[in-house]
Enzyme design. Sequence first.
Site, PDB file in Angstrom:
ATOM      1  CB  SER A 197      -0.870  -0.053   1.264  1.00 45.49           C
ATOM      2  OG  SER A 197      -1.083   1.215   1.811  1.00 45.49           O
ATOM      3  CE1 TYR A 212      -4.889  -1.828   4.685  1.00 46.60           C
ATOM      4  CE2 TYR A 212      -3.591   0.111   4.135  1.00 46.60           C
ATOM      5  CZ  TYR A 212      -4.303  -1.004   3.737  1.00 46.60           C
ATOM      6  OH  TYR A 212      -4.417  -1.309   2.401  1.00 46.60           O
TER       7      TYR A 212
HETATM    8  P1  NDP Z   1     -12.021  -5.486  -0.196  1.00 48.94           P
HETATM    9  O1  NDP Z   1     -12.500  -5.184   1.176  1.00 48.94           O
HETATM   10  O2  NDP Z   1     -12.861  -5.148  -1.355  1.00 48.94           O
HETATM   11  O3  NDP Z   1     -11.627  -7.031  -0.307  1.00 48.94           O
HETATM   12  C1  NDP Z   1     -10.883  -7.635   0.713  1.00 48.94           C
HETATM   13  C2  NDP Z   1     -10.820  -9.121   0.453  1.00 48.94           C
HETATM   14  O4  NDP Z   1     -10.069  -9.708   1.535  1.00 48.94           O
HETATM   15  C3  NDP Z   1     -12.184  -9.773   0.431  1.00 48.94           C
HETATM   16  O5  NDP Z   1     -12.221 -10.747  -0.575  1.00 48.94           O
HETATM   17  C4  NDP Z   1     -12.267 -10.418   1.803  1.00 48.94           C
HETATM   18  O6  NDP Z   1     -13.035 -11.604   1.765  1.00 48.94           O
HETATM   19  C5  NDP Z   1     -10.830 -10.780   2.075  1.00 48.94           C
HETATM   20  N1  NDP Z   1     -10.577 -10.959   3.512  1.00 48.94           N
HETATM   21  C6  NDP Z   1     -10.702 -10.041   4.493  1.00 48.94           C
HETATM   22  N2  NDP Z   1     -10.412 -10.606   5.683  1.00 48.94           N
HETATM   23  C7  NDP Z   1     -10.094 -11.904   5.435  1.00 48.94           C
HETATM   24  C8  NDP Z   1      -9.701 -12.989   6.242  1.00 48.94           C
HETATM   25  N3  NDP Z   1      -9.555 -12.878   7.576  1.00 48.94           N
HETATM   26  N4  NDP Z   1      -9.469 -14.188   5.654  1.00 48.94           N
HETATM   27  C9  NDP Z   1      -9.592 -14.316   4.321  1.00 48.94           C
HETATM   28  N5  NDP Z   1      -9.962 -13.335   3.489  1.00 48.94           N
HETATM   29  C10 NDP Z   1     -10.211 -12.130   4.056  1.00 48.94           C
HETATM   30  O7  NDP Z   1     -10.596  -4.758  -0.289  1.00 48.94           O
HETATM   31  P2  NDP Z   1      -9.675  -4.322  -1.538  1.00 48.94           P
HETATM   32  O8  NDP Z   1     -10.010  -5.135  -2.726  1.00 48.94           O
HETATM   33  O9  NDP Z   1      -9.676  -2.861  -1.607  1.00 48.94           O
HETATM   34  O10 NDP Z   1      -8.233  -4.728  -0.993  1.00 48.94           O
HETATM   35  C11 NDP Z   1      -7.518  -5.864  -1.439  1.00 48.94           C
HETATM   36  C12 NDP Z   1      -6.078  -5.712  -0.977  1.00 48.94           C
HETATM   37  O11 NDP Z   1      -5.505  -4.554  -1.572  1.00 48.94           O
HETATM   38  C13 NDP Z   1      -5.937  -5.548   0.533  1.00 48.94           C
HETATM   39  O12 NDP Z   1      -4.784  -6.234   0.982  1.00 48.94           O
HETATM   40  C14 NDP Z   1      -5.737  -4.055   0.673  1.00 48.94           C
HETATM   41  O13 NDP Z   1      -5.046  -3.705   1.848  1.00 48.94           O
HETATM   42  C15 NDP Z   1      -4.947  -3.735  -0.573  1.00 48.94           C
HETATM   43  N6  NDP Z   1      -5.013  -2.321  -0.979  1.00 48.94           N
HETATM   44  C16 NDP Z   1      -6.190  -1.754  -1.395  1.00 48.94           C
HETATM   45  C17 NDP Z   1      -6.219  -0.427  -1.781  1.00 48.94           C
HETATM   46  C18 NDP Z   1      -7.454   0.261  -2.283  1.00 48.94           C
HETATM   47  O14 NDP Z   1      -7.387   1.451  -2.618  1.00 48.94           O
HETATM   48  N7  NDP Z   1      -8.596  -0.407  -2.374  1.00 48.94           N
HETATM   49  C19 NDP Z   1      -5.000   0.418  -1.706  1.00 48.94           C
HETATM   50  C20 NDP Z   1      -3.844  -0.291  -1.247  1.00 48.94           C
HETATM   51  C21 NDP Z   1      -3.861  -1.609  -0.905  1.00 48.94           C
HETATM   52  P3  NDP Z   1     -14.262 -11.931   2.767  1.00 48.94           P
HETATM   53  O15 NDP Z   1     -14.550 -10.693   3.562  1.00 48.94           O
HETATM   54  O16 NDP Z   1     -15.343 -12.313   1.797  1.00 48.94           O
HETATM   55  O17 NDP Z   1     -13.722 -13.070   3.586  1.00 48.94           O
END
Ligand code: NDP
Length: 254
Positions: free
Chosen positions: A145, A158
């Site tokens: 990130s 985070y």
């Molecule tokens: P979302 O919240 O849209 O998606 C997050 C995903 O992670 C979901 O599929 C969720 O699945 C899964 N998840 C969360 N907790 C768990 C867990 N304990 N076990 C397994 N799966 C889990 O987030 P984003 O798509 O925005 O983010 C994806 C990645 O990109 C993250 O690592 C985030 O930090 C990173 N990121 C995002 C940015 C942005 O601008 N969006 C910027 C920088 C980094 P479910 O809840 O269905 O289990």
Amino acid sequence: MADLSLFDLSGEKALVTGASRGIGQELAVALARAGADVAITARDAASLSPCAETVTRLGRKAVPLALDVRDVAQVGTVVGAAAQQLGGLSILVNNAGVEEVTPSLEVTEDIWDKILDTNLKGSFFCAQAAAQRMTAGGSIINLCSLTTEVGIPTAVPYGSSKTGLLGMTRALAAEWASLGIRVNAIAPGYFRTAMTEVFYENDAWQQAMKAKIPMARFGNLDDLDGIAVFLASRASAYITGQCFPVDGGFLASI
Ligand code: NDP
């Protein structure tokens, strides 16, 4: 002339965590489009159906599996099942992540543990379980990130987790190069997903943030496809231990 087959993922076996929505879903489909079969995980297997259907429509194998990445025992079992059902494992995208915007004076132990256990501990044990099965080498891609480069208020757990993940990326790259396993990271800038929706509901925030991005727009999810396919593929065969910002020029201009 460049040999575009360098980017071909035909025959590759990928695992993408957190593929129920957002960036994980996008990247699972991008890898499938480039030719890989894909195991996809989220806590509720039913939530993976849209992604699995898209991958299958592309003619690739999809293996949806329930996984909470905070549960280390479950990680070993599920990564093993993914490798078994795919017939091997050569790519891992450590995407599952959470954020809870909280002023640091109000961060509780529960919030700290939830964020660090998901983003950092979960990523490490998924990498370990995947590497144990990457018998012919492979590529691991961690979702870092911009908080690995800049201090963002109210994002301290985070930012700590993602900065730790960057350190992990570099150390594993150094340790596993001899196994033929490359470890790199992507640092997305500002992308609108369920995780970040809370910011985008605020028009003033949107205007102020866009003004800081030289390309004057937020990221579209498919802006991440190219770097993910590149890092997963032979095209990046001599690159390991690096983190690639995809941010419309944000970091370059602050
Ligand atoms: P979302 O919240 O849209 O998606 C997050 C995903 O992670 C979901 O599929 C969720 O699945 C899964 N998840 C969360 N907790 C768990 C867990 N304990 N076990 C397994 N799966 C889990 O987030 P984003 O798509 O925005 O983010 C994806 C990645 O990109 C993250 O690592 C985030 O930090 C990173 N990121 C995002 C940015 C942005 O601008 N969006 C910027 C920088 C980094 P479910 O809840 O269905 O289990």
